[in-house]
Scaffold this active site. Structure first.
Site, PDB file in Angstrom:
ATOM      1  N   GLU A   1      -7.076  -7.514  -0.516  1.00 42.33           N
ATOM      2  CA  GLU A   1      -7.501  -7.454   0.892  1.00 42.33           C
ATOM      3  C   GLU A   1      -8.984  -7.139   0.927  1.00 42.33           C
ATOM      4  OE1 GLU A   1      -5.431  -4.747   3.425  1.00 42.33           O
ATOM      5  OE2 GLU A   1      -3.476  -5.598   3.017  1.00 42.33           O
TER       6      GLU A   1
ATOM      7  N   GLU B   1       0.838  -1.216   0.000  1.00 40.38           N
ATOM      8  CA  GLU B   1       0.000   0.000   0.000  1.00 40.38           C
ATOM      9  C   GLU B   1       0.869   1.261   0.000  1.00 40.38           C
ATOM     10  OE1 GLU B   1      -2.750  -0.423   3.281  1.00 40.38           O
ATOM     11  OE2 GLU B   1      -4.216  -1.298   1.942  1.00 40.38           O
TER      12      GLU B   1
END
Length: 631
Positions: free
Chosen positions: A243, A165
């Protein structure tokens, strides 16, 4: 499985899908972190994942768990990464690996080692030469261990994530990302699929040409919009949600997070209908044992609880939940589920109440807790400056003049990281806390001993991820006087508990319950085989707890929401052998110093609504926590 030379996992861009050994393939995966589950339980958790219909497991590698000091590596016991890959292989699960170097994962410092901060100017997660040199030397140890486990080499690793991320990080340093991609290619070769993961807002800075772009989002998000945005960065190939949130993390002092079964199953079904590959985060959360929890900075410092249950389909104790059966039902519409029943919940046991005995004040054990003696310095030094990564450090000075009226003690610039327990001549005065409680009022004679015990509550794991130094970052001020001439005792509490406390100590007798940092312990035996259990600490305030020398983690009964600590059965000696439990209570002991072991957890009881949050109860439904992004 085919022989190594014919094995392949590739992106078929023409048909928007993956190919495994040339055949169309989609993964339905779940996250499980080997570092949050005792090694003896790995096989059990992985089998349950496979029996739920998953064909892959996704997990991180926390750098700080494996390189505790520069150049010192630990891949033994619960850190044996190769053994975990082997267990996944036995469970017939492919592996999606996320080696970082930064992982977030709500883990201490997002997986980066605290020793990086011994160079205070270091710029984490950038092309700063100091940071890159440390990353290069770590990956030159880690990645060759993974190379034999790559799918085309006969192993089970089908893809590897680069960084984590990165688009959510302020730096947006493409030189750094290109450096990492080059390093992975140099050490792992060209055949392994490398990918990035970002939230929708992070795709701009987090994606990189040559790495496959994936996205992450939860059941409350707009799947159509987010996948449309992903297509701007990855026009062809399979859609991937790396995710998909089955639950959420918990912060001390806030409500226990849950995600409704119907929302999670509906979102999964919609993605599978599109042909997307999905990883569910978390499928089994586990536990932040010891000092390993991370923290967030969201308007203030928010440390994460010891439990990482996550409201996941497999509970913290490894039991299937109704959410698991609902998800398994959805998966069964799209791919075959292994035959056979899921293993039942593990046996649970209750015990107690047990009365704990006072071992003594923490200050009484300084010679053993800090055998090399204190470090002297005019100004207080940080944990990092004295090479103390976790736990506790005691700062001591002496009053240079008599303070006869209650006088303000405070630390400028929010310089308490993270919680300070203040004592004058051994008498507990109260707490200073980062962002929250900035001052105490003290009195004392000239020459009185001022002790400040500093607790590191976990380094920031997401968000700014600015270097999160611990300890006293500025000299405390008493009245108008900045206090100098400090003695600093880096405390080895775990060593004391492990080696010293098995010996019988002289017990002190106290009429009233003591306050301030104090050790308590007792022994107990379990008849028969015993089972998993949950330690309940009613009336205790805050501290750390060990069972048979193993650091179970932090408790903060006063703050909640977590009221019990998961105790896996393998930690306990059964059949009448003696078990030892030790508590370091940091503030106030209940009038009856008792504990109990329960057969079910209490994770959702915030007793004292001490703080007012920016989101009031009116704007936030109890089942859906604040929308936060980031793992």
């Amino acid at each position: 499985m085919p022989e190594a030379d014919t094995r392949s996992f590739i992106v078929d861009r023409e048909n928007d899908r993956f190919l495994l050994d040339g055949a169309p393939f989609r993964y339905v995966s779940g996250s499980l972190h080997y570092f949050r589950v005792p090694r003896v339980l790995w096989a059990d958790r992985l089998l349950k994942m496979r029996m739920s219909g998953l064909n892959a497991v996704q997990f991180y590698v926390p750098w700080n768990y494996h390189e505790p000091e520069p150049g010192v590596y630990n891949f033994n016991g619960s850190r044996d990464l190769t053994a975990f890959l082997n267990e996944a292989s036995i469970a017939d699960l492919l592996v999606i690996l996320r080696p970082g170097p930064y992982i977030c994962a709500e883990w201490e410092m997002g997986g980066l080692p605290a020793w990086l901060l011994q160079k205070p100017e270091i710029q984490l997660r950038t092309s700063d030469p100091d940071f890159l040199a440390a990353v290069d030397s770590w990956f030159k140890v880690l990645l060759p261990k993974l190379y034999p486990w790559l799918y085309h080499n006969g192993g089970n690793i089908i893809s590897i994530q680069v960084e984590n991320e990165y688009g959510s990080y302020k730096a947006c340093d493409f030189t750094y990302m290109r450096h990492l991609a080059g390093l992975f290619r140099a050490l792992l070769g060209d055949r392994i699929l490398l990918f990035t993961t970002d939230g929708p807002e992070g795709l701009k800075c987090g994606s990189l040409q040559g790495l496959y772009t994936t996205v992450d989002f939860g059941p409350a998000d707009n799947m159509t919009e987010i996948f449309a945005l992903l297509r701007k960065y990855e026009p062809h190939g399979p859609l991937v949600n790396s995710e998909y949130y089955t639950g959420w993390l918990d912060y001390w002092g806030q409500n226990h997070s849950t995600r409704s079964i119907s929302a999670v199953t509906k979102g999964l079904e919609n993605m599978l209908k599109l042909g997307a590959s999905v990883n569910m985060y978390m499928f089994h959360g586990g536990t932040n044992f010891g000092y390993w929890n991370g923290a967030d900075e969201k308007g203030r410092f928010l440390p994460i609880t010891t439990s990482y249950d996550y409201d996941a389909p497999i509970s913290e104790a490894g039991d299937p939940t109704p959410k698991l059966f609902a998800l398994r039902n959805v998966i069964s519409k799209f791919q075959e589920i292994p035959l056979g029943p899921l293993p039942p919940p593990s046996p649970k046991m209750m015990l107690g109440p047990l009365t704990l005995h006072l071992d003594g004040y923490l200050l009484s054990f300084l010679d053993i807790l800090c055998p090399h003696g204190p470090i002297r310095s005019i100004l207080p030094m940080t944990f990092e400056a004295v090479k103390q990564d976790h736990g506790f450090m005691l700062y001591r000075t002496y009053l240079t003049h008599t303070v006869s009226e209650p006088t303000q003690l405070w630390v400028p610039n929010n310089g308490v990281h993270d919680r300070a327990y203040v004592m004058v001549d051994g008498v507990f005065q109260g707490v200073l806390e980062r962002n929250m409680k900035h001052q105490l009022f003290l009195m004392g004679k000239m020459g009185a001993k001022l002790d400040i015990l500093l607790e590191n509550m976990g380094r920031l794991s997401f968000g700014s991820n600015s270097s999160d130094f611990k300890g006293l970052l500025e000299p405390p001020v008493l009245g108008q006087t900045a206090l100098t001439q400090w003695l600093m005792f880096p405390l080895k509490v775990d060593k004391l508990v492990k080696w010293w406390f098995p010996l019988p100590l002289l017990r002190s007798s106290h009429a009233q319950a003591p306050s301030g940092p104090t050790f308590y312990s007792t022994t107990f035996s379990i008849l028969g085989e015993g089972g998993d259990t949950f330690l309940f600490l009613p009336g205790w305030t805050k501290g750390q707890v060990w069972i048979n020398g193993f650091n179970l983690g932090r408790y903060w009964t006063r703050q909640g929401p977590q009221q019990t600590l998961y105790v896996p059965r393998p930690l306990l000696f059964s059949r009448g052998a003696l078990n030892k439990i030790t508590l370091l209570e940091l503030e106030n002991v209940p009038s009856e110093p008792q504990i109990q072991f329960l057969d079910r957890p209490i994770l959702n009881s915030t007793l004292h609504k001490t703080y007012i949050y920016s989101l009031s109860a009116d704007t936030q439904s109890p089942s859906e926590p604040m929308e936060l992004s980031g793992h």
